[in-house]
Design a protein around this motif. Structure first.
Motif, PDB file in Angstrom:
ATOM      1  N   ILE A   1      14.801  -8.049   4.698  1.00 51.04           N
ATOM      2  CA  ILE A   1      14.365  -6.876   4.119  1.00 51.04           C
ATOM      3  C   ILE A   1      13.557  -5.766   4.664  1.00 51.04           C
ATOM      4  N   PRO A   2      13.674  -4.676   5.061  1.00 51.17           N
ATOM      5  CA  PRO A   2      12.627  -3.879   5.686  1.00 51.17           C
ATOM      6  C   PRO A   2      11.429  -3.719   4.660  1.00 51.17           C
ATOM      7  N   LEU A   3      10.112  -3.483   5.217  1.00 50.45           N
ATOM      8  CA  LEU A   3       9.299  -3.375   4.657  1.00 50.45           C
ATOM      9  C   LEU A   3       8.466  -1.906   4.845  1.00 50.45           C
ATOM     10  N   LEU A   4       8.114  -1.302   3.620  1.00 56.65           N
ATOM     11  CA  LEU A   4       7.506   0.058   3.795  1.00 56.65           C
ATOM     12  C   LEU A   4       6.039   0.070   3.648  1.00 56.65           C
ATOM     13  N   LEU A   5       5.351   0.501   4.233  1.00 57.27           N
ATOM     14  CA  LEU A   5       3.845   0.529   4.389  1.00 57.27           C
ATOM     15  C   LEU A   5       3.329   2.025   3.967  1.00 57.27           C
ATOM     16  N   ILE A   6       2.670   2.155   2.801  1.00 55.15           N
ATOM     17  CA  ILE A   6       2.145   3.105   2.351  1.00 55.15           C
ATOM     18  C   ILE A   6       0.672   3.426   2.598  1.00 55.15           C
ATOM     19  N   HIS A   7       0.127   4.431   3.285  1.00 56.05           N
ATOM     20  CA  HIS A   7      -1.135   4.450   3.767  1.00 56.05           C
ATOM     21  C   HIS A   7      -1.830   5.164   2.420  1.00 56.05           C
ATOM     22  N   ASP A   8      -3.400   4.678   2.364  1.00 53.65           N
ATOM     23  CA  ASP A   8      -4.224   5.184   1.457  1.00 53.65           C
ATOM     24  C   ASP A   8      -4.299   6.865   1.539  1.00 53.65           C
ATOM     25  N   CYS A   9      -4.853   7.456   0.399  1.00 53.29           N
ATOM     26  CA  CYS A   9      -5.040   8.839   0.542  1.00 53.29           C
ATOM     27  C   CYS A   9      -6.278   9.319   0.299  1.00 53.29           C
ATOM     28  N   PRO A  10      -6.725  10.155   1.123  1.00 52.37           N
ATOM     29  CA  PRO A  10      -5.985  10.875   2.251  1.00 52.37           C
ATOM     30  C   PRO A  10      -6.045   9.890   3.484  1.00 52.37           C
ATOM     31  N   GLY A  11      -5.195  10.021   4.350  1.00 50.77           N
ATOM     32  CA  GLY A  11      -5.040   9.230   5.486  1.00 50.77           C
ATOM     33  C   GLY A  11      -3.726   9.581   6.291  1.00 50.77           C
ATOM     34  N   SER A  12      -3.285   8.435   7.041  1.00 52.90           N
ATOM     35  CA  SER A  12      -2.373   8.675   7.886  1.00 52.90           C
ATOM     36  C   SER A  12      -1.652   7.309   8.219  1.00 52.90           C
ATOM     37  N   SER A  13      -0.358   7.124   8.537  1.00 57.46           N
ATOM     38  CA  SER A  13       0.321   6.126   8.820  1.00 57.46           C
ATOM     39  C   SER A  13      -0.370   5.219  10.049  1.00 57.46           C
ATOM     40  N   ALA A  14      -1.159   6.416  10.817  1.00 58.19           N
ATOM     41  CA  ALA A  14      -1.824   5.580  12.128  1.00 58.19           C
ATOM     42  C   ALA A  14      -2.740   4.510  11.793  1.00 58.19           C
ATOM     43  N   LEU A  15      -3.328   4.744  10.669  1.00 65.17           N
ATOM     44  CA  LEU A  15      -4.282   3.547  10.159  1.00 65.17           C
ATOM     45  C   LEU A  15      -3.609   2.363   9.964  1.00 65.17           C
ATOM     46  N   LEU A  16      -2.469   2.466   9.657  1.00 63.23           N
ATOM     47  CA  LEU A  16      -1.541   1.066   9.502  1.00 63.23           C
ATOM     48  C   LEU A  16      -0.875   0.568  10.749  1.00 63.23           C
ATOM     49  N   GLU A  17      -1.074   0.848  11.785  1.00 64.08           N
ATOM     50  CA  GLU A  17      -0.669   0.017  13.271  1.00 64.08           C
ATOM     51  C   GLU A  17      -0.980  -0.992  13.265  1.00 64.08           C
ATOM     52  N   PRO A  18      -1.813  -1.794  12.982  1.00 64.43           N
ATOM     53  CA  PRO A  18      -2.071  -3.310  13.029  1.00 64.43           C
ATOM     54  C   PRO A  18      -1.127  -4.055  12.014  1.00 64.43           C
ATOM     55  N   GLU A  19      -0.860  -3.322  11.026  1.00 68.22           N
ATOM     56  CA  GLU A  19       0.062  -3.840   9.847  1.00 68.22           C
ATOM     57  C   GLU A  19       1.442  -3.701  10.474  1.00 68.22           C
ATOM     58  N   LEU A  20       1.716  -2.578  11.217  1.00 70.79           N
ATOM     59  CA  LEU A  20       3.092  -2.553  11.667  1.00 70.79           C
ATOM     60  C   LEU A  20       3.387  -3.609  12.826  1.00 70.79           C
ATOM     61  N   GLN A  21       2.442  -3.999  13.595  1.00 71.63           N
ATOM     62  CA  GLN A  21       2.457  -4.922  14.591  1.00 71.63           C
ATOM     63  C   GLN A  21       2.829  -6.337  14.028  1.00 71.63           C
ATOM     64  N   ARG A  22       1.859  -6.676  12.844  1.00 72.27           N
ATOM     65  CA  ARG A  22       1.836  -7.814  12.296  1.00 72.27           C
ATOM     66  C   ARG A  22       3.232  -8.331  11.487  1.00 72.27           C
ATOM     67  N   PHE A  23       3.629  -7.287  10.701  1.00 71.74           N
ATOM     68  CA  PHE A  23       4.650  -7.467   9.761  1.00 71.74           C
ATOM     69  C   PHE A  23       5.907  -7.314  10.476  1.00 71.74           C
ATOM     70  N   GLY A  24       5.825  -6.768  11.480  1.00 67.58           N
ATOM     71  CA  GLY A  24       6.894  -6.189  12.349  1.00 67.58           C
ATOM     72  C   GLY A  24       7.615  -7.169  13.506  1.00 67.58           C
TER      73      GLY A  24
END
Length: 185
Positions: free
Chosen positions: A54-77
Motif C-alpha cells: 500500500i502506498p504511503l502519503l507523507l504530510i509535512h509540518d505546517c508551515p513547510g514543504s515536502s522537501a523536508l521529508l526527503e530522508p523519509e521518502l528514501q527510507r520508506f520508499g
C-alpha cells in the motif's frame, strides 16, 4: 520591464509529466498534479518494481514543504511507493482559493491529488501540525492506517490563551519599523 519580458518570452504551456522511462527506481521523482484551483508539487519514490504494498502519503509540518521529508521518502520508499505533497500554499504548491482553508479542505485536496496520481488506497504519516489534516483524511474511505508524529495537542484552556495572546498588537509606523519588530517576533 516585467511586462516587456513576458511579451518577449510568452508561456510555452505546462510541461508534460516525464515519461515513465525517466522514473528511476530508488530515486526521488518530482512532478506537479493539476487540480481545479492550481497545481500541487509532488515528490515520490516508486518503491520496488514488484511490490503490491500500500502506498504511503507523507504530510509535512505546517508551515513547510515536502522537501523536508526527503530522508523519509528514501527510507520508506525502499519497501513501498511513497508520496510527499507540498500542501496548498506551502512549498511549490498553489494556495487554495479560500481565505480560510480548513484541515478538511486540505484533506480533500490531498485525496484528489492521490486519486489523480492513480492511488486508490494509502497509509498516512503526518508530522506536527499536519496531524489535523491527517485526521480529516482518515475520515475518508481511502486511508488505511494513520500515524501522527509529534502532533500538536493542546487543551481548551491553552487554545484560548493562544487565541488571546497569539501576537501583540502590530501598529504600523511611518518608517516601517513595525515590520522589523514583527519579523523578530
Amino acid at each position: 520591464a516585467l511586462r516587456r519580458t513576458f511579451r518577449e518570452y510568452p508561456s510555452m504551456g505546462l510541461a508534460a509529466a516525464p515519461p515513465a522511462s525517466l522514473v528511476v527506481e530508488g530515486r526521488i521523482g518530482m512532478s506537479y498534479v493539476d487540480l481545479s484551483f492550481g497545481q500541487l508539487r509532488v515528490r515520490h519514490r516508486p518503491g520496488p518494481r514488484a511490490t503490491s504494498a500500500i502506498p504511503l502519503l507523507l504530510i509535512h509540518d505546517c508551515p513547510g514543504s515536502s522537501a523536508l521529508l526527503e530522508p523519509e521518502l528514501q527510507r520508506f520508499g525502499a519497501d513501498r511507493p511513497v508520496y510527499a505533497i507540498d500542501l496548498p500554499g506551502h512549498g511549490d504548491s498553489d494556495p487554495l482559493p479560500s481565505k480560510s482553508p480548513t484541515a478538511a479542505s486540505f484533506a480533500q485536496v490531498l485525496a484528489q491529488a492521490l486519486k489523480t496520481l492513480g492511488v486508490k488506497r494509502f497509509d498516512v504519516l503526518a508530522i506536527g501540525l499536519a496531524g489535523a489534516i491527517a485526521v480529516e483524511l482518515a475520515l475518508l474511505p481511502f486511508t488505511r492506517r494513520l500515524v501522527l508524529e509529534e502532533p500538536f495537542l493542546i487543551t481548551t484552556a491553552q487554545r484560548e490563551t493562544m487565541r488571546k495572546q497569539y501576537t501583540p498588537p502590530i501598529n504600523p509606523q511611518w518608517d516601517g519599523s513595525h515590520l522589523y519588530r514583527t519579523w523578530l517576533m
